[in-house]
Design an enzyme around this catalytic site. Structure first.
Site, PDB file in Angstrom:
ATOM      1  N   CYS A   2      -3.984  16.372   7.800  1.00  0.00           N
ATOM      2  CA  CYS A   2      -4.746  17.203   6.876  1.00  0.00           C
ATOM      3  C   CYS A   2      -5.720  18.118   7.624  1.00  0.00           C
ATOM      4  O   CYS A   2      -5.289  18.986   8.367  1.00  0.00           O
ATOM      5  CB  CYS A   2      -5.418  16.357   5.813  1.00  0.00           C
ATOM      6  SG  CYS A   2      -5.838  17.318   4.333  1.00  0.00           S
ATOM      7  N   HIS A  86       0.298  14.838   4.120  1.00  0.00           N
ATOM      8  CA  HIS A  86      -0.133  13.442   4.204  1.00  0.00           C
ATOM      9  C   HIS A  86       1.053  12.500   4.418  1.00  0.00           C
ATOM     10  O   HIS A  86       1.613  11.980   3.459  1.00  0.00           O
ATOM     11  CB  HIS A  86      -0.884  13.046   2.930  1.00  0.00           C
ATOM     12  CG  HIS A  86      -2.188  13.742   2.787  1.00  0.00           C
ATOM     13  ND1 HIS A  86      -3.351  13.236   3.313  1.00  0.00           N
ATOM     14  CD2 HIS A  86      -2.508  14.922   2.214  1.00  0.00           C
ATOM     15  CE1 HIS A  86      -4.337  14.068   3.059  1.00  0.00           C
ATOM     16  NE2 HIS A  86      -3.850  15.104   2.390  1.00  0.00           N
ATOM     17  N   GLU A  88       0.926   9.563   5.365  1.00  0.00           N
ATOM     18  CA  GLU A  88       0.510   8.186   5.061  1.00  0.00           C
ATOM     19  C   GLU A  88       0.458   7.900   3.574  1.00  0.00           C
ATOM     20  O   GLU A  88       0.199   6.774   3.171  1.00  0.00           O
ATOM     21  CB  GLU A  88      -0.873   7.930   5.682  1.00  0.00           C
ATOM     22  CG  GLU A  88      -2.055   8.412   4.861  1.00  0.00           C
ATOM     23  CD  GLU A  88      -2.287   9.923   4.815  1.00  0.00           C
ATOM     24  OE1 GLU A  88      -3.256  10.328   4.162  1.00  0.00           O
ATOM     25  OE2 GLU A  88      -1.513  10.698   5.408  1.00  0.00           O
TER      26      GLU A  88
END
Length: 158
Positions: A2, A86, A88
């Site tokens: 990010c 993202h 994750e």
């Protein structure tokens, strides 16, 4: 990840710009510029890195297919890599989970070039685990003409 993409890019000498609408949501297509594979990624950002200002030794590696904005950069000789999206996120797409393995291997052996690994980059689904419980979430019934937000409506759990 990010903001780190923008920070490392600016530290390298690039600049950022405000996106007209931002890239937000769970289904943003991103292409790996090394192997031309497309991934579905979760995103939530309103600025992008201007990769035309990256100095020698830096290359863009991910690009948003909707608006062409940068989604990641890497150094060609050092183990420095970023992702604007993202990888994750859960329970979002897991197409880019391999980036965590790439990061760990780069930390274990910083002399290994990342380009070869990125050219192979592909998500490998983990072994399924047996379910022991199920949680059912819902916003309740909506009638025709009744407004409902897709992710912040009143939730109910059973």
């Amino acid at each position: 990840i990010c903001l780190g993409n923008q920070l490392l890019g600016m530290a390298a000498g690039a600049s950022t710009y405000k996106l007209p609408f931002g890239n937000r949501g769970q289904n943003q297509p991103v292409i790996n510029l090394i192997n031309r594979r497309c991934f579905i990624t979760p995103q939530n950002h309103g600025y992008a890195l201007d990769v035309t200002k990256l100095p020698e030794g830096w290359i863009p590696i991910f690009e948003n297919r909707n608006d062409g904005s940068n989604e990641g950069i890497m150094h060609t000789e050092r183990p420095w890599i970023t992702a604007q999206f993202h990888p994750e996120a859960k329970s979002g797409p897991s197409d880019t989970s391999f980036l965590f393995d790439l990061f760990l291997s780069a930390m274990a052996d910083p002399s290994t070039p990342l380009t070869k690994t990125l050219s192979l980059g592909m998500y490998v689904e983990p072994e399924p685990k047996p379910l022991t419980k199920v949680l059912l979430l819902g916003s309740g019934g909506l009638s025709i003409g009744q407004a409902g937000e897709f992710d912040y409506s009143g939730s109910q759990a059973i």
